[in-house]
Design a protein around this motif. Sequence first.
Motif, mmCIF file in Angstrom:
data_model
loop_
_atom_site.group_PDB
_atom_site.id
_atom_site.type_symbol
_atom_site.label_atom_id
_atom_site.label_comp_id
_atom_site.label_asym_id
_atom_site.label_seq_id
_atom_site.Cartn_x
_atom_site.Cartn_y
_atom_site.Cartn_z
ATOM 1 N N GLU B 91 0.780 -1.149 0.010
ATOM 2 C CA GLU B 91 0.146 0.099 0.098
ATOM 3 C C GLU B 91 0.975 1.321 0.097
ATOM 4 O O GLU B 91 1.864 1.129 0.562
ATOM 5 C CB GLU B 91 -0.886 0.102 1.457
ATOM 6 N N ASP B 92 0.394 2.221 -0.512
ATOM 7 C CA ASP B 92 1.019 3.583 -0.939
ATOM 8 C C ASP B 92 2.484 3.307 -1.309
ATOM 9 O O ASP B 92 3.529 4.057 -0.714
ATOM 10 C CB ASP B 92 1.177 4.307 0.505
ATOM 11 N N GLN B 93 2.780 2.414 -2.065
ATOM 12 C CA GLN B 93 4.193 2.109 -2.576
ATOM 13 C C GLN B 93 4.532 3.127 -3.486
ATOM 14 O O GLN B 93 3.390 3.630 -4.210
ATOM 15 C CB GLN B 93 4.236 0.820 -3.135
ATOM 16 N N PRO B 94 5.477 3.462 -4.101
ATOM 17 C CA PRO B 94 5.873 4.294 -4.999
ATOM 18 C C PRO B 94 5.211 4.065 -6.417
ATOM 19 O O PRO B 94 5.461 2.935 -6.830
ATOM 20 C CB PRO B 94 7.492 4.699 -5.082
ATOM 21 N N ASP B 95 4.819 4.859 -7.016
ATOM 22 C CA ASP B 95 4.203 4.895 -8.519
ATOM 23 C C ASP B 95 5.407 4.292 -9.279
ATOM 24 O O ASP B 95 5.124 3.539 -10.156
ATOM 25 C CB ASP B 95 3.599 6.086 -9.022
ATOM 26 N N GLU B 96 6.623 4.891 -9.191
ATOM 27 C CA GLU B 96 7.727 4.465 -10.137
ATOM 28 C C GLU B 96 8.326 3.039 -9.958
ATOM 29 O O GLU B 96 8.868 2.448 -10.699
ATOM 30 C CB GLU B 96 8.774 5.526 -9.887
ATOM 31 N N ARG B 97 7.774 2.431 -8.779
ATOM 32 C CA ARG B 97 8.407 1.159 -8.525
ATOM 33 C C ARG B 97 7.070 0.266 -7.751
ATOM 34 O O ARG B 97 7.310 -0.112 -6.472
ATOM 35 C CB ARG B 97 9.636 1.309 -7.534
ATOM 36 N N SER B 158 2.621 -10.630 8.606
ATOM 37 C CA SER B 158 2.662 -9.756 7.318
ATOM 38 C C SER B 158 3.858 -8.970 7.667
ATOM 39 O O SER B 158 4.144 -8.412 8.671
ATOM 40 C CB SER B 158 1.515 -9.123 7.182
ATOM 41 N N ILE B 159 4.364 -8.380 6.439
ATOM 42 C CA ILE B 159 5.299 -7.209 6.263
ATOM 43 C C ILE B 159 4.822 -6.287 5.259
ATOM 44 O O ILE B 159 3.783 -6.775 4.590
ATOM 45 C CB ILE B 159 6.818 -7.519 6.037
ATOM 46 N N THR B 160 5.035 -4.974 5.289
ATOM 47 C CA THR B 160 4.661 -4.282 4.433
ATOM 48 C C THR B 160 5.306 -3.294 3.407
ATOM 49 O O THR B 160 6.490 -2.708 3.950
ATOM 50 C CB THR B 160 3.898 -2.895 5.200
ATOM 51 N N TYR B 161 5.161 -3.531 2.135
ATOM 52 C CA TYR B 161 5.895 -2.556 1.112
ATOM 53 C C TYR B 161 5.066 -1.563 0.934
ATOM 54 O O TYR B 161 4.077 -1.204 0.498
ATOM 55 C CB TYR B 161 6.046 -3.548 -0.413
ATOM 56 N N THR B 162 5.730 -0.268 1.176
ATOM 57 C CA THR B 162 4.950 1.019 1.062
ATOM 58 C C THR B 162 6.198 2.186 0.492
ATOM 59 O O THR B 162 7.161 1.712 -0.067
ATOM 60 C CB THR B 162 4.620 1.177 2.514
ATOM 61 N N SER B 163 5.953 3.191 0.926
ATOM 62 C CA SER B 163 6.777 4.371 0.749
ATOM 63 C C SER B 163 7.063 5.052 2.163
ATOM 64 O O SER B 163 6.383 4.890 3.008
ATOM 65 C CB SER B 163 6.500 5.310 -0.294
ATOM 66 N N THR B 181 18.620 7.811 7.674
ATOM 67 C CA THR B 181 17.542 8.095 6.800
ATOM 68 C C THR B 181 17.997 7.832 5.544
ATOM 69 O O THR B 181 19.266 7.799 5.235
ATOM 70 C CB THR B 181 16.938 9.526 6.955
ATOM 71 N N PRO B 182 16.975 7.479 4.715
ATOM 72 C CA PRO B 182 17.187 7.096 3.184
ATOM 73 C C PRO B 182 18.007 8.170 2.547
ATOM 74 O O PRO B 182 19.002 7.861 2.004
ATOM 75 C CB PRO B 182 15.911 6.805 2.648
ATOM 76 N N SER B 183 17.645 9.299 2.999
ATOM 77 C CA SER B 183 18.677 10.472 2.225
ATOM 78 C C SER B 183 20.090 10.304 2.791
ATOM 79 O O SER B 183 20.992 10.694 2.126
ATOM 80 C CB SER B 183 18.257 11.823 2.760
ATOM 81 N N GLU B 184 20.159 10.144 3.983
ATOM 82 C CA GLU B 184 21.519 10.017 4.514
ATOM 83 C C GLU B 184 22.546 8.816 3.897
ATOM 84 O O GLU B 184 23.425 8.785 3.481
ATOM 85 C CB GLU B 184 21.783 9.841 6.044
ATOM 86 N N ALA B 207 10.044 1.528 0.729
ATOM 87 C CA ALA B 207 10.414 1.084 2.023
ATOM 88 C C ALA B 207 9.659 -0.102 2.445
ATOM 89 O O ALA B 207 8.487 -0.170 2.179
ATOM 90 C CB ALA B 207 10.185 2.118 3.049
ATOM 91 N N ILE B 208 10.213 -0.853 3.113
ATOM 92 C CA ILE B 208 9.649 -2.515 3.892
ATOM 93 C C ILE B 208 9.897 -2.059 5.263
ATOM 94 O O ILE B 208 10.759 -2.220 5.671
ATOM 95 C CB ILE B 208 10.256 -3.470 3.186
ATOM 96 N N TYR B 209 8.723 -2.379 5.878
ATOM 97 C CA TYR B 209 8.287 -2.383 7.421
ATOM 98 C C TYR B 209 7.906 -3.766 7.828
ATOM 99 O O TYR B 209 7.221 -4.509 7.239
ATOM 100 C CB TYR B 209 7.248 -1.287 7.737
ATOM 101 N N ASP B 210 8.277 -4.231 9.046
ATOM 102 C CA ASP B 210 7.829 -5.262 9.901
ATOM 103 C C ASP B 210 7.121 -4.532 11.049
ATOM 104 O O ASP B 210 6.931 -3.102 11.274
ATOM 105 C CB ASP B 210 8.615 -6.491 10.090
ATOM 106 N N ALA B 211 6.716 -5.395 12.138
ATOM 107 C CA ALA B 211 6.190 -4.679 13.251
ATOM 108 C C ALA B 211 7.140 -3.978 14.076
ATOM 109 O O ALA B 211 6.613 -3.090 14.702
ATOM 110 C CB ALA B 211 5.654 -5.812 14.068
ATOM 111 N N ILE B 212 8.580 -4.232 13.941
ATOM 112 C CA ILE B 212 9.372 -3.380 14.737
ATOM 113 C C ILE B 212 9.547 -2.138 13.987
ATOM 114 O O ILE B 212 9.891 -0.931 14.626
ATOM 115 C CB ILE B 212 10.647 -4.102 14.698
ATOM 116 N N GLY B 213 9.721 -2.060 12.614
ATOM 117 C CA GLY B 213 10.008 -0.899 11.972
ATOM 118 C C GLY B 213 10.518 -1.025 10.707
ATOM 119 O O GLY B 213 10.444 -2.100 10.122
ATOM 120 N N LEU B 214 11.055 0.036 10.171
ATOM 121 C CA LEU B 214 11.880 -0.123 8.745
ATOM 122 C C LEU B 214 12.887 -1.175 8.529
ATOM 123 O O LEU B 214 13.900 -0.871 9.713
ATOM 124 C CB LEU B 214 12.426 1.471 8.137
ATOM 125 N N PHE B 215 12.967 -2.053 7.733
ATOM 126 C CA PHE B 215 14.114 -3.110 7.733
ATOM 127 C C PHE B 215 14.805 -3.119 6.230
ATOM 128 O O PHE B 215 15.811 -3.720 6.069
ATOM 129 C CB PHE B 215 13.797 -4.172 8.346
#
Lengths: 503, 580
Positions: B91-97, B158-163, B181-184, B207-215
């Motif tokens: 959900e809410d994954q980038p349009d470009e990918r 579940s894990i989540t593929y999002t942005s 951060t991704p920018s860094e 970005a891909i998240y699990d229950a703990i956070g971004l991984f």
Amino acid sequence: MKRPQAQVAVLQAADAQKDRRIDDVAAEADLKPEAATRAAFELEADGLVSVSEETLEHYELTDEGDRYVRESLPEQDLYEAAIDAGAADGPVQMGQVIGASGLEGGAVDIALSNYARKAYGSIDSGEITANQDADPGSDPEMLALEAVADRRVEDADTDALDQLERRGHLDVREETVRSVQLTDDGVTALMEGVEAAETVDQLTPEMLTSGEWEDVAFTEYNVEADAEDVSHGKEHILRQTANRVKDTLVGMGFSEMEGPHADAQFWINDCLFMPQDHPARTHWDQFALEEPEEIGHLPPDLVERVRSAHKEGVGPDSEGYHSPWTEDIARGMDLRGHTTSLSMRYLSGHQVGELDPPERYFSVEKVYRNDTLDPTHLLEFFQIEGWVMAEDLSVRDLMGTFTEFYEQFGITDLEFKPHYNPYTEPSFELFGTHPETGEVVEVGNSGIFRDEVLTPLGVDCDVMAWGLSLERLLMLMYGFEDIRDVHGTLCDLELLRETEVIR
Amino acid sequence: MPVVDVDPDELRYLTGHDEKDDDELKSDLFNLGLEFEGWTEDDEFQLEFAPDRLDRLSVEGVARSLRYHYGDDRGVDIPNTNSADWTIEVEDQPDERPYVTGAIVRGLDMDEAALESLIQLQEKLHATMGRKRAKGAIGVHDLTMLKGNSVTDETGKSITYTSADPDEATFVPLDADAEMTPSEVMASHETGQTYGDLVADFDRVPAIYDAIGLFSFPPVINGRRTEVSVDSRDLFIEMTGTDQWTIDHMCNIVCYALAARGGQVEKVDVSYADDAPGEYAGKTLERPDFSVRTKTVTHDRIESILGVSLDSREVIDYAERAGLDATETESDDGMAYEVEVPPYRVDVIHPLDIIDDIGRALGFNSLEPTYPDVSTVGGRHERSRLEDAARDALVGLGFEDLLNFHMTNEVENFERMGLGPDTTGGDVVGQTDPVTIQEPYSEDYTILRTWALPSIMMVLENNTHRSYPQDLAEIGLAAGLDDSENTGVAEHRTVAAALARTDASYEDAKARLQALADAFDKNLETPPTTHPSFIGGRAAEVVLDGESVGVIGEIHPKVLVEHDLELPVAAFEFRLDALE
């Protein structure tokens, strides 16, 4: 009778009664000895003189011999010193005598060994005596040396000459001396009168028209002398090879294609079913053009069929690629990376009209690859491209055609290694045996065009194609190691001038 | 062409052929189309092969091909899969990918070699099918380090593929020990600098998240938390990309390799949200997709392409030896085969590809060559005949024929010849807007030459140590921009010749040009002209049959000095088609 000047001179100088040396004849007739000898042999061939040969020994003083004849022999010096020291009356210390004689180094040994041999005296326990009766003044070796020096060798004692040669005071070489004597015919000829014919340097048009050439003799040239270097017009070695290949292909029934070097990616890549995201289609491999950036016109029907082949495939069970395809990319202009772009233009019917099987076409032309320049790779090189269009072609026909082609260049035992190209299936890399080294080397790439290539072009029979680089063929055939020496502005004129022509 | 490093001991182990020595293996591999290029530093084979069989990018895939080659395996093999326990929510994954896929492999007992092979396979797939990660990127994670969110049915995870906002989300990336951060990551992490460009323009990054956070920050880098080691027994594999088919098939290749290592493949549900971008909104895909594709191949086409007669038993046998399954069937075109293609074969996209497989199994080199029994009449193209005739005439006039590059640069083509860089200098031979190369690597090759005399001047310059006279000529391509042409380029063949000798004069050049014109029955006129490359008063237009087609004259001393020449040069250049 008219004879060349040299022959006349020899005839006149020769004697009917006795042999005359040719050297003497030459001197008298003011001819070079070689010219007189040649004339004598020519006269002998006509029976006017006889030529006889004898071998003479010719003596010459060596540097050492020359010095002794001007001064004296070392043993003579020693004898003189010994007499002066009173050695005629009894033994004298040798050191004292040698010191007084002025002899040094090797001359001392020479003096001592010959002193005894010639019985000038005796040497014993470091003491020397002199023989009062010896007569070094009439030493036969000295007399012989003087005779040689005065060119009176016949007066010299032969034993002494031998001895002097052993001592390295004389060189002896053998010399062939030729002499002439008039024959009866020669005498007759002289009595009847012999005139000198004139000799000329250059044959002139006038001589030919007047008939004068019949009465002249031509000055002889030194025909063995080196002539000046001439640089001549010559077709470039790679052009010669290209023409050799073209001749072969024309002989096999192929017609030549012609078309643009700068062309749309559509013709270069898209028609060939190269996916637009194929790694070889990146900037790193092809020369994309900045100006002009895109082609003016592409046939819209064909563009649609090609797009569809890429996206959906052609025919049942055909998938196409899972890659993006846009006409914008297809319109982009490139320098062609292969002349297969010409094959696409021809097969599409847009170059010379619709083609019906059977057809054979070829091209030997430049292609451009963004490669690194090295001894075997150039940014632009010649590609040999050929294809055959016919109903029901099999891989065996492909093998037969290419076997035939490569045999024309001495490349035999062709092997077909299954390979992958986006545009042909089956595809083969061709390996052959090098005509000189016997090595197995790659000689080309080939295959049968895929339906995804042919169907959009409107071709509904089979087409097999192959390609290889002309430079590679040249290197294989003639063993060039650095292709840059022959192709391009770094070329070495000397190499081009000296290179053997292609047969 | 792809290169894969393969440990021969691993190959013996995975094929079960301990008795094969290195040389036998090399020869068997060559017959499969994998060429031995040399040894790696770790005593592994370096194998090169054509880029169709991407399932051979690991030792496991190479071993599988060998087993078919040896006849140890036949037909299609599908690994068992367990049903899905995990879900990838999209959900809410980038349009470009927009696309993602995944799989779980459990029960692995990996040693260093197995782990290295997995890493190599990932890299090689990235470089080929993944188009340097742009089209598809692989992330492999230690499953035990993931904490699943509870999903709707409450038993699954579940894990989540999002942005994510590139400046707000944080995680500890591989090869780092601090939160970034991704920018860094894109700015200062080595891998981030290499692959950051792929997503640098995105408003929100994948970005891909699990229950703990971004991984995971695909396609750039994974988080350190889920890093795989030799101790990892259960792996979670995810792939993101711009094409579902591509990443699904990359996933198949990886799953086949891990199954060959004894792993048990477990499905994963990929659940696209109703409003997710891409083609699969609202759909749930069960992955990996190990379904076989079927292609129908007619018996006639097989025989026609291979040029041999076969019976159906043979065709089926060859297909099975190629790792396919074939069953006889009827089609509109007569006897045919339904051929099943295993899920790792990304290269089979048309029935022709099956015929190639059958040909390889049969052995192409066992076929007897035949010369095709069709007759055609050959011939040279008119243009190339004319070119050859002109070249022969030049050679007859004593010129040495040259062959120079068509590519050159503005300095050589214009400046050093005394011409300006564009057409403002006037309408003289050579003065045309050139075809230019995009982003040239080399300053030496930036344009197509507009005329050939500059090339000849360069050859003279490079051969001042060689004996004179140097009478040089070239007939070759010259080109310039021309809107009236479909390609935008006017290409023509040009005839250029130069006489470099101590007494070279205009008259010498004209005498030869006259001879050439006469040979082609053309009337030559030479009205005076001016051209910056030639001496004023000693230059003329070349007019053949009334048309101005070139220039002739004595090269200007400033051009000679520029080319380090110490003797005069007389030259001419004109269009070849004027001799037609």
